[in-house]
Scaffold this motif. Structure first.
Motif, mmCIF file in Angstrom:
data_model
loop_
_atom_site.group_PDB
_atom_site.id
_atom_site.type_symbol
_atom_site.label_atom_id
_atom_site.label_comp_id
_atom_site.label_asym_id
_atom_site.label_seq_id
_atom_site.Cartn_x
_atom_site.Cartn_y
_atom_site.Cartn_z
ATOM 1 N N ILE A 139 0.876 -1.176 0.000
ATOM 2 C CA ILE A 139 0.000 0.000 0.000
ATOM 3 C C ILE A 139 0.912 1.225 0.000
ATOM 4 O O ILE A 139 1.920 1.253 0.708
ATOM 5 C CB ILE A 139 -0.932 -0.002 1.241
ATOM 6 N N ARG A 140 0.559 2.206 -0.820
ATOM 7 C CA ARG A 140 1.386 3.427 -0.877
ATOM 8 C C ARG A 140 1.281 4.199 0.426
ATOM 9 O O ARG A 140 0.202 4.263 1.027
ATOM 10 C CB ARG A 140 0.893 4.340 -2.015
ATOM 11 N N SER A 141 2.388 4.834 0.825
ATOM 12 C CA SER A 141 2.335 5.609 2.073
ATOM 13 C C SER A 141 1.904 7.046 1.765
ATOM 14 O O SER A 141 2.718 7.947 1.690
ATOM 15 C CB SER A 141 3.685 5.586 2.780
ATOM 16 N N LEU A 165 8.302 4.393 -2.406
ATOM 17 C CA LEU A 165 8.804 4.907 -3.695
ATOM 18 C C LEU A 165 7.629 5.247 -4.613
ATOM 19 O O LEU A 165 7.661 6.248 -5.335
ATOM 20 C CB LEU A 165 9.725 3.880 -4.368
ATOM 21 N N HIS A 166 6.597 4.435 -4.557
ATOM 22 C CA HIS A 166 5.397 4.761 -5.343
ATOM 23 C C HIS A 166 4.756 6.057 -4.859
ATOM 24 O O HIS A 166 4.194 6.812 -5.652
ATOM 25 C CB HIS A 166 4.378 3.619 -5.266
ATOM 26 N N ALA A 167 4.832 6.302 -3.555
ATOM 27 C CA ALA A 167 4.247 7.543 -3.025
ATOM 28 C C ALA A 167 4.985 8.766 -3.579
ATOM 29 O O ALA A 167 4.404 9.840 -3.733
ATOM 30 C CB ALA A 167 4.283 7.539 -1.498
ATOM 31 N N THR A 207 6.119 5.642 -15.315
ATOM 32 C CA THR A 207 6.718 4.315 -15.130
ATOM 33 C C THR A 207 6.255 3.628 -13.836
ATOM 34 O O THR A 207 6.838 2.622 -13.425
ATOM 35 C CB THR A 207 8.261 4.426 -15.128
ATOM 36 N N TYR A 208 5.199 4.155 -13.232
ATOM 37 C CA TYR A 208 4.606 3.536 -12.032
ATOM 38 C C TYR A 208 4.359 2.026 -12.230
ATOM 39 O O TYR A 208 4.728 1.213 -11.368
ATOM 40 C CB TYR A 208 3.303 4.287 -11.721
ATOM 41 N N PRO A 209 3.766 1.614 -13.373
ATOM 42 C CA PRO A 209 3.519 0.173 -13.539
ATOM 43 C C PRO A 209 4.803 -0.658 -13.618
ATOM 44 O O PRO A 209 4.798 -1.825 -13.222
ATOM 45 C CB PRO A 209 2.749 0.078 -14.862
ATOM 46 N N LEU A 218 7.526 -0.086 -11.880
ATOM 47 C CA LEU A 218 7.955 -0.256 -10.486
ATOM 48 C C LEU A 218 7.089 -1.283 -9.772
ATOM 49 O O LEU A 218 7.592 -2.134 -9.029
ATOM 50 C CB LEU A 218 7.908 1.111 -9.775
ATOM 51 N N MET A 219 5.803 -1.248 -10.024
ATOM 52 C CA MET A 219 4.911 -2.224 -9.383
ATOM 53 C C MET A 219 5.210 -3.639 -9.882
ATOM 54 O O MET A 219 5.207 -4.598 -9.101
ATOM 55 C CB MET A 219 3.452 -1.841 -9.641
ATOM 56 N N ALA A 220 5.491 -3.755 -11.183
ATOM 57 C CA ALA A 220 5.843 -5.070 -11.730
ATOM 58 C C ALA A 220 7.117 -5.588 -11.055
ATOM 59 O O ALA A 220 7.225 -6.775 -10.722
ATOM 60 C CB ALA A 220 6.044 -4.979 -13.242
ATOM 61 N N VAL A 221 8.060 -4.689 -10.816
ATOM 62 C CA VAL A 221 9.314 -5.089 -10.174
ATOM 63 C C VAL A 221 9.048 -5.592 -8.744
ATOM 64 O O VAL A 221 9.587 -6.625 -8.331
ATOM 65 C CB VAL A 221 10.323 -3.918 -10.176
ATOM 66 N N ASP A 222 8.204 -4.875 -7.991
ATOM 67 C CA ASP A 222 7.866 -5.319 -6.628
ATOM 68 C C ASP A 222 7.442 -6.784 -6.623
ATOM 69 O O ASP A 222 7.762 -7.544 -5.706
ATOM 70 C CB ASP A 222 6.684 -4.513 -6.067
ATOM 71 N N ILE A 223 6.677 -7.128 -7.650
ATOM 72 C CA ILE A 223 6.085 -8.467 -7.706
ATOM 73 C C ILE A 223 7.091 -9.485 -8.263
ATOM 74 O O ILE A 223 7.318 -10.547 -7.683
ATOM 75 C CB ILE A 223 4.818 -8.426 -8.590
ATOM 76 N N ASP A 230 -9.079 -1.819 -8.929
ATOM 77 C CA ASP A 230 -8.399 -0.712 -9.603
ATOM 78 C C ASP A 230 -6.957 -1.060 -9.988
ATOM 79 O O ASP A 230 -6.344 -0.359 -10.787
ATOM 80 C CB ASP A 230 -8.418 0.545 -8.705
ATOM 81 N N GLN A 231 -6.406 -2.128 -9.418
ATOM 82 C CA GLN A 231 -5.007 -2.476 -9.678
ATOM 83 C C GLN A 231 -4.843 -3.607 -10.696
ATOM 84 O O GLN A 231 -3.726 -4.010 -11.011
ATOM 85 C CB GLN A 231 -4.319 -2.888 -8.359
ATOM 86 N N LEU A 232 -5.971 -4.118 -11.193
ATOM 87 C CA LEU A 232 -5.876 -5.295 -12.068
ATOM 88 C C LEU A 232 -5.169 -4.990 -13.388
ATOM 89 O O LEU A 232 -4.474 -5.841 -13.942
ATOM 90 C CB LEU A 232 -7.272 -5.885 -12.329
HETATM 91 N N1 TRP Z 1 -0.155 0.324 -6.833
HETATM 92 C C1 TRP Z 1 -0.704 -0.194 -5.606
HETATM 93 C C2 TRP Z 1 -1.835 0.753 -5.104
HETATM 94 O O1 TRP Z 1 -1.878 1.892 -5.473
HETATM 95 C C3 TRP Z 1 0.369 -0.308 -4.532
HETATM 96 C C4 TRP Z 1 1.438 -1.264 -4.957
HETATM 97 C C5 TRP Z 1 2.725 -0.948 -5.319
HETATM 98 C C6 TRP Z 1 1.336 -2.679 -5.054
HETATM 99 N N2 TRP Z 1 3.424 -2.067 -5.625
HETATM 100 C C7 TRP Z 1 2.614 -3.147 -5.482
HETATM 101 C C8 TRP Z 1 0.304 -3.589 -4.815
HETATM 102 C C9 TRP Z 1 2.863 -4.510 -5.692
HETATM 103 C C10 TRP Z 1 0.563 -4.953 -5.030
HETATM 104 C C11 TRP Z 1 1.835 -5.411 -5.458
HETATM 105 O O2 TRP Z 1 -2.652 0.327 -4.323
#
Ligand code: TRP
Ligand code: ADP
Length: 358
Positions: free
Chosen positions: A13-15, A47-49, A154-156, A158-163, A176-178
């Protein structure tokens, strides 16, 4: 915790502020419920925040409060890896590498980017059926004080990298995240096929069974959300929380037996269903059907039932926040664990891409 035979789950979850009931029922409560059965990795996406340029002190305070809220709601560092995204520098490096396989066109077509970029530029959506050409021109022509930052684009990635850096197979997120998850799968497939490797698994949504929860706001329509400004926070003091619920939008009441519900009333019932006992929900439904309902009574009940859930969390948050050493030890341990798998993935990825040691 890193267990070889459990499926790997990642979510964050973003801070960007305190957690509200939407975050709790849509995300956090689910995270808590799967900790025993999966290899769970839950993080705070600081970082997303940064994509929306927060005030530095505020960003730090938000990261800390979400960490305390995670722990207070029942995320257990003995069971799950709990960490701060920026404590895993491998994520930032992999973000650079993965971006080399991502097209700016596909990023610009992402719904969340379009919404956020429009907000940054102060422009509305195009009329139905009209092309987005004007929007693209606006972005390219934008000047420095009304710009759309590249991190938002490039938000997506970074999110892809998290996963992908954790090689996760399941990602519990809201509807909303699908689209971001779909992009993650596409990037994984593209990387695998470009290098002829079977390296990244394709992650899927975590199916909890039943319809996904959408927590409504109490202002009559739509969802509860930070940018909607209609949140009931887990840490709201009882007085504040009661006031918010008592101010919820209603209508003039059912005019005939068994009338259909207006959206504001249906929203109140949705919240009641999430927080109250089934027999209480049934009795208010019956009162609505026979026109004897008093919305004031419904709201009073709802406020008390929400408080029954949030009060223990709020009280624990206060204690946890006061214990700086505990917070620091949780994230230190979480980062160590998250980095174990992240550094392995990153070094293999570098090798696959031809960045090799002499
Ligand atoms: N983008 C997600 C949101 O806004 C937060 C998020 C960032 C996330 N990286 C992720 C969620 C990786 C799941 C997996 O809620
Ligand atoms: P917000 O919309 O308030 O900015 P986030 O985008 O940071 O919240 O969402 C974090 C997580 O909480 C996501 O998994 C999201 O799907 C979930 N979530 C947010 N608001 C709601 C809501 N009203 N109902 C259900 N889930 C929600």
């Amino acid at each position: 915790m890193s267990t070889p035979n459990k499926e790997i789950v990642v979510s964050g979850i973003r801070s960007t502020g305190n957690l509200h009931l939407g975050n709790y029922f849509g995300a956090l409560r689910k995270f808590v419920s799967i900790q025993d059965d999966y290899d769970c990795n839950f993080f705070i996406a600081d970082l997303h925040a940064l994509t929306t340029n927060p005030d530095p002190d505020q960003l730090h305070a938000n990261t800390k409060s979400i960490l305390a809220e995670y722990l207070a709601a029942g995320l257990d560092p003995e069971k799950s890896t709990i960490f701060i995204q920026s404590d895993v520098p491998e994520i930032s490096e992999m973000y650079l590498l993965l971006n080399m396989h991502v097209g700016i066109g596909e990023l610009m077509r992402t719904t969340s980017f379009k919404d956020k970029a429009r907000k940054a530029l102060g422009i509305g959506a195009p009329p139905e059926g009209e092309s987005d050409e004007a929007f693209e021109k606006e972005i390219i022509g934008a000047t420095t004080n009304k710009r759309v930052n590249a991190g938002l684009l490039t938000y997506p990635t970074l999110m892809a990298v998290d996963i992908l850096i954790q090689k996760a197979s399941k990602v519990p997120v809201g509807k909303d995240q699908l689209q971001h998850l779909e992009l993650t799968r596409r990037f994984a497939r593209r990387f695998n096929s470009f290098y002829g490797v079977d390296f990244f698994p394709e992650p899927t949504d975590f199916e909890f069974g039943g319809a996904p929860v959408k927590v409504p706001g109490l202002d009559g329509s739509g969802k509860m959300g930070k940018s909607e400004g209609n949140c009931i926070y887990l840490v709201d003091e009882p007085k504040v929380l009661r006031k918010k619920v008592m101010r919820a939008v209603t209508d003039e009441g059912p005019q005939a037996p068994n009338s259909p519900m207006s959206e504001p009333i249906a929203n109140l019932f949705s919240l009641l269903e999430l927080t109250s006992k089934p027999e209480i929900v049934t009795s208010f439904r019956e009162a609505y059907a026979d026109c004897s309902i008093r919305y004031g009574d419904l709201k009073k009940q709802l406020a008390e039932d929400i408080l029954a859930i949030t009060t223990p969390i709020r009280e624990r948050v206060a204690d946890i926040l006061a214990d700086e050493d505990y917070l620091a030890s949780v994230v230190r341990r979480g980062a160590e664990r998250a980095r174990e798998r992240a550094s392995k993935t990153l070094s293999e990825m570098r090798h696959i891409m031809g960045i090799r040691k002499f």
